[in-house]
Each structure stands twice: as structure tokens, then as C-alpha cells.
Write an enzyme that holds these catalytic residues in place. Structure first.
Site, PDB file in Angstrom:
ATOM      1  N   GLY A 134       0.809  -1.209   0.000  1.00 50.19           N
ATOM      2  CA  GLY A 134       0.000   0.000   0.000  1.00 50.19           C
ATOM      3  C   GLY A 134       0.838   1.251   0.000  1.00 50.19           C
ATOM      4  O   GLY A 134       1.336   1.708  -1.035  1.00 50.19           O
ATOM      5  N   CYS A 135       1.013   1.827   1.184  1.00 51.54           N
ATOM      6  CA  CYS A 135       1.635   3.150   1.270  1.00 51.54           C
ATOM      7  C   CYS A 135       3.129   3.139   1.000  1.00 51.54           C
ATOM      8  O   CYS A 135       3.675   4.131   0.517  1.00 51.54           O
ATOM      9  CB  CYS A 135       1.312   3.777   2.620  1.00 51.54           C
ATOM     10  SG  CYS A 135      -0.465   4.064   2.845  1.00 51.54           S
ATOM     11  N   VAL A 136       3.810   2.029   1.284  1.00 51.17           N
ATOM     12  CA  VAL A 136       5.235   1.942   0.950  1.00 51.17           C
ATOM     13  C   VAL A 136       5.405   1.925  -0.560  1.00 51.17           C
ATOM     14  O   VAL A 136       6.221   2.674  -1.125  1.00 51.17           O
ATOM     15  CB  VAL A 136       5.865   0.695   1.600  1.00 51.17           C
ATOM     16  CG1 VAL A 136       7.252   0.417   1.028  1.00 51.17           C
ATOM     17  CG2 VAL A 136       5.942   0.870   3.110  1.00 51.17           C
TER      18      VAL A 136
END
Length: 213
Positions: free
Chosen positions: A153-155
Site C-alpha cells: 500500500g503506502c510503501v
């Protein structure tokens, strides 16, 4: 297709080029929030080992004079600029990050120090809608080291946007985590093939320690 065959297939097709780190890195620690460490929360990912690696990276980055960036997530109902839009509607578990919910706080084991940057975001990437790229360019940064939660996701989104913003992204394998090891590894494979260098904490500690020499 075996793992070896897959790697060979990608290499023959022209994937897996190599990026070299510059001399002005920043460490971006993505969403090390309590929500991911609480077994009662739907976002729980068992990321304790990644947090310990990230803490060692933060210490080394500060010693090297490299910026350390912490991201956090906060949603404010009724505020179109901060309500998360369709991302929030698609992923109901993000309610853990509603304003005032302690699950959005940093843990005692890894939290910003004086002088670190703290970026509040509403979407997966640390860069989207935050002004982070301009801040890093203003500091002369050429390389972004990415650790955090979650890999898929955010990585991943942060690494991709770092590339698009002109920084060399390095995703730190053992300082990131996801809900399932297969998801973690699959996303790291794709990042390495197309968008970033995937590296280990030990290599990045050596790199950071070399900057002061």
C-alpha cells in the site's frame, strides 16, 4: 514458472535495471502507527521486526545528517481536503485514523525526534497532496530510502511517487511489512523490477554510515 525462471525472464526482457544512491538521502518512515501493531485492529500486520529495523535506520540517518521523515494519517469528516475521499470509502479500516483516534498515534518505540519532519497525509503516497517533494528538493535530497507499512500500500505508493518526482527510491525489505509474506514479497519483486531498488537494512546502514567519511 519457478522463481529462478521468473527472474531470468524479467532480466531477458529488460527489467531490473540498477539505480545508484546519491550523496543526499532522506529516510521516509511510512505510517508506523499504533493501528498496525494492535491485534484488535483490522490493520494489524505483525510489524515489530520492521519497526526495530526502522529505528536503527532513523538513528543512522540522524547521525549522518540526513533528513528523517515520519508520515502519519488523519481523516477529518466533513472536510473535503482531509476526509480521504474514495480511498476512505474503499477501505473502511481507515477509520482507525479518524482524528482523535489513538490508533493513529506513533508508538513509543518509534516516534519523531526534534528536527524530524512529520507529514500528515490522507492517501497512500507520502508525496500526494503533501508538498513533501518540494521540501526534499529544498534540502537537496536526491535519494529516498523508504521503510514502513504496508509494503503493498503506502510503501509501494511512496516509492513510486519518489521515482516520479525525480528521486532514486530504495525500499528497505526488512524494514517494511504487510499482512501476508506472499503479498510483501510479490510487491517487492515488482518494485525491484520496475520502480526502485529493494535493499536490506544492513546495506543501508553501511551507506548512511559512509556519508560522513
Amino acid at each position: 514458472m519457478t522463481s529462478t525462471d521468473l527472474h531470468q525472464d524479467y532480466a531477458r526482457a529488460g527489467f531490473n535495471g540498477r539505480l545508484e544512491p546519491g550523496r543526499r538521502p532522506a529516510l521516509v518512515l511510512v505510517d508506523f502507527a499504533r493501528a498496525y501493531f494492535d491485534p484488535a485492529c483490522g490493520l494489524y500486520t505483525r510489524p515489530e521486526a520492521a519497526r526495530a529495523k526502522a529505528a536503527s535506520l532513523a538513528e543512522a540517518a540522524r547521525s549522518a545528517g540526513a533528513p528523517v521523515v515520519f508520515t502519519r494519517v488523519e481523516y477529518v469528516a466533513g472536510d473535503p481536503a482531509r476526509d480521504g475521499g474514495n480511498f476512505y470509502r474503499k477501505l473502511p479500516a481507515l477509520a482507525a485514523f479518524d482524528r482523535g483516534n489513538p490508533l493513529g498515534d506513533f508508538t513509543d518505540d518509534l516516534r519523531p525526534h526534534d528536527g524530524d519532519l512529520v507529514i500528515t497525509k490522507q492517501y497512500p503516497s507520502a508525496f500526494f497532496g503533501t508538498g513533501l517533494a518540494d521540501q526534499l528538493r529544498g534540502l537537496g535530497v536526491d535519494t529516498v530510502l523508504v521503510a514502513g507499512l504496508t509494503t503493498s500500500g503506502c510503501v509501494r505508493a511512496t516509492a513510486l511517487d519518489a521515482l516520479c518526482e525525480g528521486f532514486a527510491p530504495f525500499v528497505i525489505r526488512d524494514a517494511a511489512a504487510d499482512r501476508d509474506p506472499a503479498v510483501h514479497e510479490g510487491n517487492l519483486f515488482d518494485l525491484q523490477a520496475k520502480y526502485a531498488e529493494v535493499v536490506e537494512t544492513a546495506a543501508m546502514l553501511d551507506y548512511l554510515n559512509s556519508l560522513g567519511r
